[in-house]
Enzyme design. Structure first.
Site, short mmCIF file in Angstrom:
data_model
loop_
_atom_site.label_atom_id
_atom_site.label_comp_id
_atom_site.label_asym_id
_atom_site.label_seq_id
_atom_site.Cartn_x
_atom_site.Cartn_y
_atom_site.Cartn_z
N SER A 1 0.83 -1.21 0.00
CA SER A 1 0.00 0.00 0.00
C SER A 1 0.86 1.26 0.00
CB SER A 1 -0.84 0.08 1.27
OG SER A 1 -1.58 -1.06 1.46
N HIS B 1 -0.48 -1.99 -7.31
CA HIS B 1 -1.24 -1.79 -6.08
C HIS B 1 -2.74 -1.89 -6.32
CE1 HIS B 1 -2.64 1.15 -2.76
NE2 HIS B 1 -2.63 -0.09 -2.31
N GLU C 1 -2.85 0.88 -9.14
CA GLU C 1 -1.76 1.83 -9.38
C GLU C 1 -0.50 1.04 -9.75
OE1 GLU C 1 -2.97 5.37 -6.24
OE2 GLU C 1 -1.87 3.65 -5.48
N ASN D 1 -3.95 6.56 -1.74
CA ASN D 1 -3.79 6.52 -0.29
C ASN D 1 -3.24 7.82 0.29
OD1 ASN D 1 -4.94 4.07 0.09
ND2 ASN D 1 -3.02 2.92 0.17
#
Ligand SMILES: NC(=O)c1ccc[n+]([C@@H]2O[C@H](COP(=O)([O-])OP(=O)(O)OC[C@H]3O[C@@H](n4cnc5c(N)ncnc54)[C@H](O)[C@@H]3O)[C@@H](O)[C@H]2O)c1
Length: 289
Positions: A123, A144, A156, A195
């Site tokens: 992450s 990701h 991603e 994130n």
């Protein structure tokens, strides 16, 4: 190796993310091996996938045949060698700790065929932390997925300075083959894009809670009913796992040295009490089994 020659995908780590990523790959026609060091994790993964697929079949969202075809392509093992000895693409989804990932990438480099791409589902940790542990940095990148991987569309792909354009391109193409939407970042940053955006929201939500401005439920209601988010920040932390959130923040703190990047006190306290979120039955909310 071209995309069409890609046949086998290995997913390492059968937790919340790895189990679902493996099934996503199996649904797209790949032969998939899911590996974990813990037999119990593999068993839990299989049970959880069976349960979720049963629900989708009952709701008429998937046919029994489609599910069975995907399951037939998916095998489970605790042997890393068996998992990667003839694989074309590895997706690493193990615990969010840099040293553990580095050790794994070293072994993957030794055990997987030379053409195999090694991608991390981390992450937050850019693959430049793992690439030097291998002799194939050009074939190392981030890929990701988001939780739950069976549902969430974005992936991603992060091309570090060490990653070749061909690796990035193949990973983007694979993402599309998995019926996901890729964004390709050509510069590494801890936490990537989604994130980092979310991190700002979480910080503010935790700040409001710690200052007794509103409860977790009220803050989640503000996010869902005023901002139209599908899920509030506290329900999301529960879903992600408070331990995962904690490790992500610690990794960011180690990188930046900025105290503000450390996990909030309330997160640390809950992790120490084992209140890890939905998977533990308790986090910011309480869950029945
Ligand atoms: N949970 C999320 O919402 C989320 C979302 C996107 C990405 N991620 C990333 O995915 C990765 C996994 O997260 P998760 O939530 O699935 O964790 P998890 O704790 O649910 O599962 C991790 C699994 O890895 C296994 N494992 C640990 N070390 C291993 C090793 N050396 N070899 C093989 N297996 C090993 C554990 O036994 C466990 O089953 C992390 O890097 C995390 O940052 C998590």
């Amino acid at each position: 190796m071209g995309q069409s020659q890609m046949n086998q995908i290995s997913v390492i780590g059968a937790g919340a993310m790895g189990s679902q990523i493996a099934l996503v790959c199996a649904f797209s026609g790949f032969q998939v091996i899911l590996q974990d060091i813990e037999e119990s994790s593999l068993k839990r993964a299989e049970e959880s996938l069976n349960y979720q697929m049963d629900r989708r079949i009952k709701k008429g969202k998937l046919t029994e045949e489609a599910v069975q075809t995907a399951f037939n392509r998916l095998t489970y093992t605790t042997s890393l060698e068996e998992a990667v000895e003839s694989t074309d693409f590895v997706i690493e989804a193990i615990v969010e700790k840099v040293e553990t990932k580095q050790q794994l990438f070293k072994k993957l480099d030794q055990l997987a065929p030379p053409h195999t791409i090694l991608a991390s589902n981390s992450s937050s940790i850019p693959s430049s932390y793992m690439a030097p542990a291998t002799n194939r940095p050009k074939k190392v990148c981030n890929m990701h997925f988001f939780n739950p991987a069976l549902v969430m569309e974005l992936v991603e792909v992060v091309q570090g300075e060490h990653t070749s354009a061909e690796t990035a391109e193949l990973t983007v193409e694979l993402t599309k083959q998995l019926n996901k939407t890729p964004i390709l970042l050509k510069k590494e940053i801890n936490g990537f894009v989604a994130n980092r955006l979310l991190g700002k929201l979480m910080n503010e939500a935790i700040d409001l809670l710690e200052n007794d401005i509103a409860t977790a439920e009220e803050i989640d209601l503000a996010a869902t009913k005023a901002l139209n988010h599908p899920i509030g920040p506290f329900a999301l932390i529960d879903l992600t796992g408070l331990d995962v959130h904690y490790h992500v923040r610690m990794e960011r703190y180690y990188e930046s040295g900025d105290e503000a990047d450390k996990p909030a006190a309330i997160i640390k306290e809950k992790v120490e009490r084992g209140e890890l979120g939905k998977k533990a039955g308790k986090g910011f909310y309480t869950y029945s089994s």
